[in-house]
Write an enzyme that holds these catalytic residues in place. Structure first.
Site, PDB file in Angstrom:
ATOM      1  N   LEU A   1      26.792  -1.521  38.459  1.00 46.86           N
ATOM      2  CA  LEU A   1      26.543  -1.596  39.900  1.00 46.86           C
ATOM      3  C   LEU A   1      25.049  -1.444  40.182  1.00 46.86           C
ATOM      4  O   LEU A   1      24.440  -0.439  39.824  1.00 46.86           O
ATOM      5  CB  LEU A   1      27.314  -0.488  40.623  1.00 46.86           C
TER       6      LEU A   1
ATOM      7  N   ARG B   1      14.961   5.512  48.832  1.00 46.14           N
ATOM      8  CA  ARG B   1      14.097   6.675  48.612  1.00 46.14           C
ATOM      9  C   ARG B   1      12.987   6.426  47.598  1.00 46.14           C
ATOM     10  O   ARG B   1      12.079   7.235  47.447  1.00 46.14           O
ATOM     11  CB  ARG B   1      14.954   7.878  48.177  1.00 46.14           C
TER      12      ARG B   1
ATOM     13  N   GLY C   1      30.207  -0.475  49.662  1.00 41.99           N
ATOM     14  CA  GLY C   1      30.610   0.667  48.844  1.00 41.99           C
ATOM     15  C   GLY C   1      30.914   0.293  47.399  1.00 41.99           C
ATOM     16  O   GLY C   1      31.053  -0.878  47.052  1.00 41.99           O
ATOM     17  N   THR C   2      31.013   1.328  46.572  1.00 39.00           N
ATOM     18  CA  THR C   2      31.200   1.114  45.130  1.00 39.00           C
ATOM     19  C   THR C   2      32.538   0.439  44.819  1.00 39.00           C
ATOM     20  O   THR C   2      32.626  -0.355  43.880  1.00 39.00           O
ATOM     21  CB  THR C   2      31.098   2.449  44.379  1.00 39.00           C
TER      22      THR C   2
ATOM     23  N   GLU D   1      34.019  13.037  47.758  1.00 45.92           N
ATOM     24  CA  GLU D   1      32.571  12.940  47.937  1.00 45.92           C
ATOM     25  C   GLU D   1      32.036  14.185  48.641  1.00 45.92           C
ATOM     26  O   GLU D   1      32.717  14.781  49.480  1.00 45.92           O
ATOM     27  CB  GLU D   1      32.228  11.691  48.763  1.00 45.92           C
TER      28      GLU D   1
ATOM     29  N   ASN E   1      31.564  14.138  39.436  1.00 44.62           N
ATOM     30  CA  ASN E   1      31.812  12.786  38.935  1.00 44.62           C
ATOM     31  C   ASN E   1      30.474  12.125  38.627  1.00 44.62           C
ATOM     32  O   ASN E   1      29.625  11.995  39.502  1.00 44.62           O
ATOM     33  CB  ASN E   1      32.568  12.008  40.026  1.00 44.62           C
TER      34      ASN E   1
ATOM     35  N   ARG F   1      -9.400  -6.355  23.155  1.00 44.68           N
ATOM     36  CA  ARG F   1      -8.616  -7.213  24.054  1.00 44.68           C
ATOM     37  C   ARG F   1      -7.822  -8.223  23.230  1.00 44.68           C
ATOM     38  O   ARG F   1      -7.969  -8.306  22.020  1.00 44.68           O
ATOM     39  CB  ARG F   1      -9.571  -7.874  25.036  1.00 44.68           C
TER      40      ARG F   1
ATOM     41  N   LYS G   1     -12.844  -9.414  21.870  1.00 47.70           N
ATOM     42  CA  LYS G   1     -11.810 -10.269  22.449  1.00 47.70           C
ATOM     43  C   LYS G   1     -11.730 -11.556  21.655  1.00 47.70           C
ATOM     44  O   LYS G   1     -12.770 -12.146  21.358  1.00 47.70           O
ATOM     45  CB  LYS G   1     -12.164 -10.574  23.907  1.00 47.70           C
TER      46      LYS G   1
END
Ligand code: UD1
Ligand code: CA
Length: 488
Positions: free
Chosen positions: A12, A19, A84-85, A165, A180, A343, A361
């Site tokens: 999922l 956040r 929702g899940t 929940e 859970n 580099r 480089k």
């Protein structure tokens, strides 16, 4: 037991990850050089599922592009709106059945934001599920602070009864410390009808996957739970603080593994090694060293302190001090640093040296060749045993195009030579210090490309009279006269 091969893993990853406060979708943030979802995919592959399907939604374009790159074998399904899940799993099951020739069997559900979950734990969960013949098996953990998580409610016999929940829980349920983890194995045959019966009568008005547990129990299907031995494994990343926490735990895991296989680290807390790095035994890593990307380091090499190598190859016994390098090859017993910048395309030969304040480089330094101090070496080839004097610059850019310079073997390039490419300095040739070399130098020749020096006697006393310099010169002259007089 072929039937224990999971029918599918559903990951999922449609949520927004608000956040994180990021324009990058949460599951694409990385720790140890791999995205969060990349870590979950890695854990999922450990059980060799017949299908892996990732549910995407927010930031789907970026997530899909990333999955195409790191896990082209994974299927994807879009969850347009996140209800929702439970809703997410139903969409995934629908796609598996409609598009992917799904055969019934154990279905694992994981979250895309739990990078510390290991393949062993997923395998243990599947094993427990198969041997208990439960309709569902969930991963649980006992936490000192269970707040925010769904609680595992058990009946008087200790059997799992439901998951509630946090936001829907009353005081007695909030007291439960067993949570859970959000990782499950379901029997697909029981899961499908249960998903259809999920409501959304909860605080968030969402279809909770966790309701499947109560629905199965109400139909007398057994549900079991396996406690994760190390609760760090279930850490979900929701903000940057948790991202840093997960990165530290992953760092410690990786470092422990390398130390146990023979790598020395003076300070494992400041040593950062990406998942794709490969180290031989008897490598020593000094503080503040980061080995990133698919970097490899051979035995007896010593890296650090203060070194960051990205996608580099370091040979046996090489020493690399205070260096920043990307896509460079450092040969066996070579010496690099301190304060060296390598580099892409820098190749340091066996026993060769790129010393202090040297930038390279797209340039090859032959076996035993040395660029010890203060040089820029771009687009060049330096032969074996050649010494490049301090402050030599390979002038590779005419303002519009880059050009290549070649220096042969056992050449001696004088300090502060400007090697203006395209140009070739032959085998065994010398250049005088301070030369600007614009024309090819034949093998064995000495190139002098600078103005001849002339000294104008007494210039300072005439043109800078009364200065400290003039006085110093006058004092020197007087001293010469005096000492000349007494000596004679
Ligand atoms: C969920 C569990 C909770 C558990 C916790 C563990 C539910 C209802 N609750 O809560 O019991 O303790 O995980 O971390 O499942 N997602 C989608 N589509 C959606 C909703 C979510 O793909 O419509 C994804 C999210 O991106 C995330 C995962 O599912 O990766 C979990 O969803 P989230 O909303 O974070 O669930 P929690 O509240 O953490
Ligand atoms: Ca979560």
């Amino acid at each position: 037991m072929t039937e224990s091969r999971p029918a599918a893993v559903i990951i999922l990853a449609a949520g927004e990850g608000k956040r994180m406060k990021s324009s990058t979708p949460k599951v694409l943030h990385a720790i140890a050089g791999r995205s969060l979802i990349g870590h979950v995919l890695e854990a999922a592959s450990a059980v060799d599922p017949a299908h892996v399907v990732v549910v995407v939604g927010h930031g789907r374009d970026q997530v899909l592009a990333h999955l195409e790159e790191v896990a082209p074998w994974a299927d994807t399904v879009v969850q347009e709106e996140q209800h929702g899940t439970g809703h997410a799993v139903r969409i995934a099951m629908g796609a598996l059945i409609a598009e992917h020739a799904f055969t019934p069997g154990p279905v694992i559900v994981l979250s895309g934001d739990t990078p510390l979950l290991t393949g062993q734990t997923v395998a243990a969960l599947v094993e427990a599920h198969t041997s208990s013949h439960a309709a569902a098996t969930l991963l649980s953990a006992v936490l000192d602070d269970p707040s925010g998580y769904g609680r595992v409610v058990r009946d008087s016999h200790g059997a799992v009864e439901a998951i509630v929940e946090h936001r829907d829980a009353d005081a007695s349920i909030l007291d439960i410390a067993e949570i859970n983890a959000g990782m499950y194995v379901f029997d697909s045959a029981e899961l499908m009808p249960a998903l259809d019966r999920i409501g959304s009568d909860n605080d968030q008005g969402e279809q909770y996957l966790t309701d499947v547990v109560g629905i199965l129990r109400a139909q007398s299907h057994p549900v079991s739970a396996v406690r994760v031995p190390d609760s760090a494994e279930i850490l979900g990343v929701n903000d940057r603080v948790q991202l840093a926490e997960a990165a530290q735990i992953m760092r410690d895991r990786i470092n422990d593994r390398w130390m146990r296989s023979g790598v020395s680290m003076l300070d494992p807390t400041t040593t950062w090694i990406d998942v794709d790095v490969d180290l031989e035994a008897d490598v020593t890593l000094l503080p503040q060293t980061s080995l990133l990307g698919p970097t490899t380091v051979a035995s007896m090499a010593r890296i650090g302190p203060g070194t960051t190598l990205t996608s580099c190859e370091v040979g046996e016994g090489a020493v690399v001090i205070h260096t920043w390098a990307n896509l460079a090859v450092i040969g066996p017993r070579a010496s690099v640093g301190p304060f060296t910048y390598l580099r892409p395309g820098a190749r340091i030969g066996v026993d060769a040296k790129a010393g202090a304040f040297v930038e390279m480089k797209n340039a090859e330094l032959g076996d035993g060749a040395k660029v010890p101090h203060l040089s820029y070496v771009g687009d060049a080839e330096i032969g074996a045993g050649t010494n490049i004097g301090a402050a030599t610059i390979f002038v590779n850019y005419d303002g519009q195009q880059k050009h290549r310079a070649i220096v042969g073997k056992h050449a001696r390039v004088g300090s502060d030579t400007m090697i203006v490419a395209p140009v070739t300095i032959g085998d065994g040739a010398y250049t005088a210090a301070g030369s600007v070399v614009t024309e090819d130098v034949p093998p064995g020749a000495m190139a002098v490309g600078r103005a001849r020096q002339r000294n104008i006697d007494g210039w300072v006393e005439r043109r800078r009279p009364g200065t400290a310099s003039a006085q110093a010169a006058a004092e020197h002259d007087a001293g010469e006269t005096d000492s000349g007089a007494t000596d004679r």
